[in-house]
Design an enzyme around this catalytic site. Structure first.
Site, PDB file in Angstrom:
ATOM      1  N   GLU A  92     -12.960  -3.185  11.691  1.00 28.87           N
ATOM      2  CA  GLU A  92     -12.865  -2.307  10.524  1.00 28.87           C
ATOM      3  C   GLU A  92     -13.974  -2.550   9.509  1.00 28.87           C
ATOM      4  OE1 GLU A  92      -9.111  -2.558   8.470  1.00 28.87           O
ATOM      5  OE2 GLU A  92      -9.801  -1.324   6.808  1.00 28.87           O
ATOM      6  N   ASP A  99      -8.615  -9.179   3.078  1.00 29.90           N
ATOM      7  CA  ASP A  99      -8.386  -8.178   4.118  1.00 29.90           C
ATOM      8  C   ASP A  99      -9.478  -8.153   5.182  1.00 29.90           C
ATOM      9  OD1 ASP A  99      -7.310  -6.116   5.526  1.00 29.90           O
ATOM     10  OD2 ASP A  99      -7.831  -4.538   4.109  1.00 29.90           O
ATOM     11  N   GLU A 108       0.827  -1.214   0.000  1.00 33.39           N
ATOM     12  CA  GLU A 108       0.000   0.000   0.000  1.00 33.39           C
ATOM     13  C   GLU A 108       0.860   1.263   0.000  1.00 33.39           C
ATOM     14  OE1 GLU A 108      -2.784  -0.669   3.296  1.00 33.39           O
ATOM     15  OE2 GLU A 108      -4.133  -1.683   1.888  1.00 33.39           O
TER      16      GLU A 108
HETATM   17  C1  BDP Z   1      -6.356  -2.512   5.760  1.00 33.56           C
HETATM   18  C2  BDP Z   1      -6.662  -1.179   6.344  1.00 33.56           C
HETATM   19  C3  BDP Z   1      -5.510  -0.228   6.300  1.00 33.56           C
HETATM   20  C4  BDP Z   1      -4.284  -0.905   6.873  1.00 33.56           C
HETATM   21  C5  BDP Z   1      -3.995  -2.145   6.086  1.00 33.56           C
HETATM   22  C6  BDP Z   1      -2.880  -2.985   6.678  1.00 33.56           C
HETATM   23  O1  BDP Z   1      -7.757  -0.640   5.643  1.00 33.56           O
HETATM   24  O2  BDP Z   1      -5.882   0.895   7.029  1.00 33.56           O
HETATM   25  O3  BDP Z   1      -3.189  -0.050   6.843  1.00 33.56           O
HETATM   26  O4  BDP Z   1      -5.105  -2.996   6.081  1.00 33.56           O
HETATM   27  O5  BDP Z   1      -3.200  -3.988   7.280  1.00 33.56           O
HETATM   28  O6  BDP Z   1      -7.237  -3.405   6.387  1.00 33.56           O
HETATM   29  O7  BDP Z   1      -1.725  -2.652   6.538  1.00 33.56           O
END
Ligand code: BDP
Length: 710
Positions: free
Chosen positions: A402, A374, A301
């Site tokens: 989340e 996720d 990311e």
């Molecule tokens: C996702 C989240 C994000 C996190 C990412 C992670 O939306 O905010 O930074 O995973 O796990 O679930 O690094």
């Protein structure tokens, strides 16, 4: 020392406040699963307790027992100077009296953190190899009392995972990524000069369920956490946590050598970079001799990582591991990687990490999220578990909700965690579940670990929703013993948090046990996933299409609804993600007739009139599932109403109002998803089901305001 004594004093004071709070009918949830101080009439109380010596941990044990036992039995129970019949004896092999009360080798199997409870010579004995083991034994005994259980004749407990860690996604400005319970607990601006007493309560809560590690900061890490200024603050937290057996870890930013150290590169093979990390690690251990290690999100990311320099994840992780090894520190290297390529996102972590199997140092653990995408309300387990046989893997669970209604929805995650831990990988034939793959049973890993993304914040009740505390609790209990049944954990938690009233416990544990399934029903039934709005991840936006946004962040990437049908074809005729699993899962998942229906649309794109096992068409079943989810929440609400009077008024009202929100939002999810998918299915919602209460066009206009949910 003075400061610690003071803090202990404060803790005692707080404990007394809890008792009073209960009697005034105002209970704000601050006391967590120590709230219920009903008298433990069923059990025999010790005449006192005996424990040798002095240390911070022994002082904590003394305070917990003195308070806990006196409150529970309604009579003062004190630490004694001599061992006598009827007493509770706490002992380690290093204690002077050990030879009198412990047989040689009796505690060998308990290792560092385990404990033994036994009844012997008219005494109750708690024994452990370490003081921390004694502390865990103490909390276990208090839990037995609070849940109405007797002291066992003999019970040995030893944790399944060595490292039982919470991951805080807390930023240095005290915002919390995916946190829904106020601000970060860590008051960085006040530390180290002011040490909030809440840190001690936090450590106690963790120790009481066996959590022994905490990563203080967000995986999207600010390099500043490694600055001298912050390390002093981190040290002050580590000092508070140490006597509770809670080790501190930090998330690091891979480009810290450049960003913080001013080096021209952060290439993990560069001599200067290697030296920078070695010095940084030495500086950390000078302040925090028992520092746990680093958690790393790299090349994920948009974060920097070794691939920026043409190096592999293994090269990056190993460089850090070598710097930490002399101090017995570890690296937890996350496998949460995916890029907007043609390849199915669900396959990418596997594709990237499997070729590196066997290349990681012994003190590296690859941290893998439970599912391949996720933290969705339901995902199959990540196929890396079982496939990566020459690398230590640790599961990452998400305790914070989340994708499950934040802190507004009552969703007990014990069932989700268990479903994942119990899932059979078939890596070594039948009966090789994820739990035994990751706890060292199958692959004999030298270190074993598990992580849970914390749901804790500065709200008075810690987690935003009173019932969200149960997820922190359940995570800890399962990290200690993944064989515990989810319903047992729910009941335990209810009794300690509210009341042991059997009717209450039975009814509310049923609600808890059903709650995650209800959420799957009203959010993402039959294997659907990622239908929520962009960015905030809260409400339903299956239509969401943000110009210029990454396609793999948009719901349509996942549901692929069109006039022909719905679902992601991950079978051998599609992305072939099914091939990442061992047989028989591979062939089961590959065939829609054999695929468990809860994963149907995860693995298959099927026509709207595809017939399910119950004879209903896919469209009709979707309508039923969404409606059922809403109905389940209505039942939760009805059950809760009958609990009025059984619990204190404050928590009663607060839960009641959260359930109202949940019901409203469950029907929002149902209407949004059904009305939107109906534009493709072109079929009516069965007449026997409730009509949507919203219009699709209105729902599309709804703008979600994050401010009200933080
Ligand atoms: C996702 C989240 C994000 C996190 C990412 C992670 O939306 O905010 O930074 O995973 O796990 O679930 O690094």
């Amino acid at each position: 020392m003075i400061c610690k004594k003071l803090m202990l004093g404060v803790a005692l004071l707080l404990a007394v406040t809890f008792v009073n709070a209960q009697s005034t009918d105002k209970v704000d949830g601050y006391a967590l699963w120590f709230s219920n101080t009903e008298v433990a009439t069923a059990a025999t109380h010790p005449t006192g307790f005996y424990l040798e010596g002095k240390s911070d941990t022994r002082a904590i044990i003394t305070a917990e027992l003195q308070d806990g036992l006196s409150n529970l039995f309604g009579t003062e129970i004190k630490r004694q100077r001599k061992v006598s019949k009827g007493i509770l004896l706490l002992i380690t092999p290093q204690d002077k009296l050990a030879a009198n009360y412990l047989k040689s080798g009796e505690l060998d199997k308990l290792e560092e953190d385990g404990f033994l409870l036994k009844k012997e010579n008219g005494m109750m004995v708690i024994a452990a190899n370490t003081e921390i083991g004694l502390l865990y034994g103490t909390f276990h005994y208090l839990r037995l009392l609070r849940t109405g259980e007797q002291f066992p004749v003999r019970l040995e407990e030893r944790p399944k995972f060595d490292r039982r860690i919470l991951n805080h996604w807390d930023n240095l400005d005290r915002t919390v990524e995916r946190g829904y319970a106020g601000r970060s607990l860590w008051q960085w601006d006040e530390l180290p000069s002011k040490v909030d007493e809440r840190y001690q309560e936090y450590a106690k809560a963790n120790a009481s369920v066996g959590i022994n590690g905490t990563v203080l900061n967000n995986v999207n890490a600010n390099p500043m956490i490694l600055s001298e200024e912050y390390l002093i603050k981190v040290k002050s937290l580590a000092d508070v946590f140490r006597p509770y057996g809670l080790k501190v870890y930090l998330s690091i930013n891979f480009s810290s050598p450049a960003q913080l150290g001013g080096l021209p590169t952060s290439d993990p093979l560069d001599e200067q970079v290697i030296e920078w990390w070695q010095q940084k690690v030495a500086a950390i251990y000078k302040e925090i001799p028992d520092f746990g290690g680093f958690l790393v999100k790299a090349n994920s990311e948009g974060l920097p990582g070794p691939q920026d320099f043409g190096r592999t994840h293994a090269e990056g992780a190993n460089m850090l591991a070598d710097a930490l090894a002399p101090y017995h520190g570890i690296v937890m290297w996350r496998a949460f990687v995916y890029n907007p390529t043609e390849e199915d996102r669900a396959k990418q972590a596997y594709n990237e990490f499997l070729p590196l199997d066997g290349q990681f140092r012994k003190n590296v653990i690859v941290q893998v999220k439970n599912g391949p995408v996720d933290f969705q309300p339901r995902e199959p387990f990540s196929p890396l578990f079982g496939r990566m046989q020459n690398t230590t893997l640790m599961p990452e669970l998400q305790v914070t909700q989340e994708y499950l209604g934040f802190s507004n929805h009552l969703v007990y995650l014990g069932t989700l965690f268990k479903e994942f831990l119990d899932a059979d990988t078939y890596a070594k034939g039948r009966n090789t579940p994820v739990s035994s793959i990751s706890d060292g049973t199958v692959f004999k890993d030298s270190i074993t670990a598990i992580a849970g993304v914390a749901n804790i914040g500065s709200d008075p009740n810690w987690c935003g929703h009173h019932f969200a505390q149960s997820n922190w609790y359940a995570y800890g209990r399962l990290a200690w013993n993944h064989q515990l049944p989810a319903h047992k954990i729910a009941a335990e938690w209810l009794k300690q948090t509210f009341t042991t009233d059997q009717q209450f416990v039975n009814a509310m544990s049923r609600v808890m046990m059903e709650s995650r399934e209800a959420t799957v029903n009203y959010m993402t039934p039959l294997g659907l996933h990622h239908l929520m709005g962009w960015g905030h991840h809260y409400g339903p936006e299956p239509w969401c299409a943000v110009p210029g946004a990454r396609p793999d962040w948009m719901p349509s990437y996942y549901h692929k609804a069109d006039i022909n049908g719905i679902g992601f074809n991950r079978s051998s005729t599609g992305s072939n993600a099914t091939a990442q699993y061992f047989d028989p899962l591979k062939s089961m998942y590959d065939n829609p007739q054999l695929c468990p229906e809860e994963y149907l649309l995860w693995f298959h794109h099927l026509p709207w009139d595809y017939t399910l096992h119950n004879g209903k068409t896919l469209w009709t079943e979707l309508c039923y599932r969404y409606s059922e989810g809403v109905d389940q929440v209505k039942v939760f609400q009805d059950v809760w109403r009958t609990m009025k009077g059984k619990v204190d008024e404050q928590r009663y009202q607060e839960v009641e109002s959260k359930l109202e929100t949940q019901l409203k939002e469950a029907s929002w999810w149902r209407d949004a998803c059904l009305l939107y998918f109906q534009t493709f299915s072109q079929q009516p919602i069965p007449s026997e089901l409730a009509r949507p209460v919203h219009q699709l066009e209105d729902l599309k206009k709804l703008k979600f305001d994050m401010k009200h949910h933080n």
